[in-house]
Each structure stands twice: as structure tokens, then as C-alpha cells.
Design an enzyme around this catalytic site. Structure first.
Site, PDB file in Angstrom:
ATOM      1  N   ASP A  10      -1.385  -9.206   4.988  1.00 40.07           N
ATOM      2  CA  ASP A  10      -1.566  -8.784   3.956  1.00 40.07           C
ATOM      3  C   ASP A  10      -3.270  -8.841   4.726  1.00 40.07           C
ATOM      4  O   ASP A  10      -3.128  -9.504   6.075  1.00 40.07           O
ATOM      5  CB  ASP A  10      -2.271  -9.618   3.171  1.00 40.07           C
ATOM      6  CG  ASP A  10      -3.260  -9.868   2.423  1.00 40.07           C
ATOM      7  OD1 ASP A  10      -3.544  -9.059   1.515  1.00 40.07           O
ATOM      8  OD2 ASP A  10      -3.961 -10.776   2.132  1.00 40.07           O
ATOM      9  N   ASP A  12      -7.067  -9.516   3.549  1.00 38.04           N
ATOM     10  CA  ASP A  12      -8.567  -9.909   3.529  1.00 38.04           C
ATOM     11  C   ASP A  12      -7.267 -11.472   3.788  1.00 38.04           C
ATOM     12  O   ASP A  12      -6.749 -11.957   2.609  1.00 38.04           O
ATOM     13  CB  ASP A  12      -8.507  -9.603   2.380  1.00 38.04           C
ATOM     14  CG  ASP A  12      -9.403  -8.559   2.130  1.00 38.04           C
ATOM     15  OD1 ASP A  12      -9.464  -8.178   3.410  1.00 38.04           O
ATOM     16  OD2 ASP A  12      -9.902  -7.795   1.163  1.00 38.04           O
ATOM     17  N   SER A  68      -1.860  -3.815   2.133  1.00 40.37           N
ATOM     18  CA  SER A  68      -3.627  -4.256   1.235  1.00 40.37           C
ATOM     19  C   SER A  68      -3.710  -3.677   0.257  1.00 40.37           C
ATOM     20  O   SER A  68      -3.627  -3.417   0.229  1.00 40.37           O
ATOM     21  CB  SER A  68      -5.193  -4.331   2.271  1.00 40.37           C
ATOM     22  OG  SER A  68      -5.613  -4.913   2.123  1.00 40.37           O
ATOM     23  N   ARG A  69      -4.560  -4.520  -1.124  1.00 45.92           N
ATOM     24  CA  ARG A  69      -4.965  -3.978  -2.275  1.00 45.92           C
ATOM     25  C   ARG A  69      -6.285  -3.742  -2.406  1.00 45.92           C
ATOM     26  O   ARG A  69      -6.861  -3.641  -3.554  1.00 45.92           O
ATOM     27  CB  ARG A  69      -4.227  -4.645  -3.276  1.00 45.92           C
ATOM     28  CG  ARG A  69      -3.227  -5.395  -3.775  1.00 45.92           C
ATOM     29  CD  ARG A  69      -3.292  -6.055  -4.698  1.00 45.92           C
ATOM     30  NE  ARG A  69      -1.907  -6.337  -5.289  1.00 45.92           N
ATOM     31  CZ  ARG A  69      -0.773  -7.612  -6.110  1.00 45.92           C
ATOM     32  NH1 ARG A  69      -1.512  -8.526  -5.788  1.00 45.92           N
ATOM     33  NH2 ARG A  69      -0.194  -6.908  -6.564  1.00 45.92           N
ATOM     34  N   ASP A 129      -2.240 -14.757   1.596  1.00 43.80           N
ATOM     35  CA  ASP A 129      -3.106 -15.791   0.822  1.00 43.80           C
ATOM     36  C   ASP A 129      -2.910 -15.523  -0.504  1.00 43.80           C
ATOM     37  O   ASP A 129      -2.911 -17.562  -1.301  1.00 43.80           O
ATOM     38  CB  ASP A 129      -4.283 -16.172   1.495  1.00 43.80           C
ATOM     39  CG  ASP A 129      -4.857 -14.550   0.653  1.00 43.80           C
ATOM     40  OD1 ASP A 129      -4.535 -12.894   0.779  1.00 43.80           O
ATOM     41  OD2 ASP A 129      -6.301 -14.938  -0.405  1.00 43.80           O
TER      42      ASP A 129
END
Ligand SMILES: [Mg+2]
Length: 177
Positions: A10, A12, A68-69, A129
Site C-alpha cells: 500500500d 499511504d 493504492s486506493r 496500514d
């Protein structure tokens, strides 16, 4: 030592300490190869162990994927171009990137389709995370949680996840023999 075939990160709060669609305002510029500055002077770097971790993965032939979203993939891509790891723009170290608001299960499935080799979900670790992304375990991936946003991805979490994966992999190969 055995390694998984693919490691997915991921972005962020896994590789860097911000939400790039919320905390970062373009235009961005490099202060150095390690630091990017945004419109308002906000400075961003990778968490400190990221370079060593990438180096270890590459030295052991592991494919590196980002998933990543974020709602701001253009900002994220720019950061990956400006921030360097081990003397090269970070983006050059990524074998594939996946974007979109859907589940990380889908990110991972789509990423594996990009590689010629037939890779099983059991050969993938996701570092992330957000606990909700633990759902990748339902398809067989190993989920490694980044629990402290001040520290992010670090060597302790990395080594622990590799250890856990090796244990599972040993059981798996025993079963199939
Ligand atoms: Mg995140």
C-alpha cells in the site's frame, strides 16, 4: 532463505506518512532525492527503512507491486517519480502498480495477471496500514499490518512477515509433497 514471489505495498501510511489525496497539494518539487515539497511547503519522504527493504526484495528476485486506493493517483505517481530509493526514482523499482477504490483482493488478482509466471496468492504478502485489507487472507495472501503511522513500514514488521510467510510456506510444501 525462501522468499515470496510478490510483495505488494500500500502507499499511504505504509511507504510514506500521509494521505497523498488529502495532505499533498500540487505542484510538487524535489528538495533533494529524499524529500518532496508541496505547494504549501509540506515536506514528505519515505519511511526510513523502505530503501533497504526494497533492496533486499530485489536482491532475492521478488517482484514489487504497489496497490493504492488513493483518489489522487497522479499525485502518488509524481511522488514515486520524485522520491528516490537506492539512487533511482522509486517508480523504477516497481514491477507493477494497481490503482482504484475496490478491494485489495482485486488489486492483487489484477497484478498477478500482469506477470508471465503463474503466481499463486499464497506467494504474495500485502503490507498495509488498514485492517480492512486483511480480507486478502481469504484468497490465501499473507497480510502484514503496519500498525504505527509514525514508524510505518520498518524492518521489524518486514522480517516478522517474512518469517510468518516462511512458516506457512513450509507447511504448504510439506502438504503438497
Ligand atoms: Mg494506507
Amino acid at each position: 532463505m525462501e522468499y515470496p514471489k510478490v510483495v505488494v505495498f500500500d502507499l499511504d501510511y505504509t511507504l510514506w506518512p500521509c494521505w497523498c489525496d488529502t495532505h499533498i497539494s500540487p505542484p510538487l518539487r524535489s528538495k533533494s532525492t529524499d524529500v518532496v515539497v508541496d505547494k504549501y511547503g509540506y515536506e514528505l519522504s519515505f519511511y526510513k527503512d523502505v530503501g533497504d527493504i526494497f533492496q533486499d526484495l530485489q536482491a532475492n528476485g521478488v517482484l514489487i507491486v504497489s496497490a493504492s486506493r488513493t483518489c489522487a493517483p497522479a499525485v502518488a505517481k509524481k511522488l514515486l517519480k520524485l522520491l528516490h530509493l537506492n539512487g533511482e526514482p522509486a517508480i523504477n523499482h516497481l514491477d507493477h502498480m494497481e490503482w482504484g477504490t475496490h478491494s485489495k483482493k482485486k488489486h492483487i488478482a489484477r497484478a498477478l495477471e500482469q506477470f508471465e509466471e503463474d503466481i499463486k496468492f499464497e506467494d504474495v504478502i500485502l503490507f498495509d496500514d488498514e485492517v480492512r485489507n486483511k480480507d486478502v487472507e481469504s484468497i490465501g495472501c499473507l497480510f502484514a499490518h503496519i500498525s504505527n503511522e509514525k514508524v510505518g513500514l520498518n524492518k521489524i514488521i518486514y522480517e516478522r512477515a517474512l518469517g510468518e510467510w516462511r512458516k506457512k510456506n513450509k507447511k504448504r510444501t510439506k502438504k503438497s509433497n
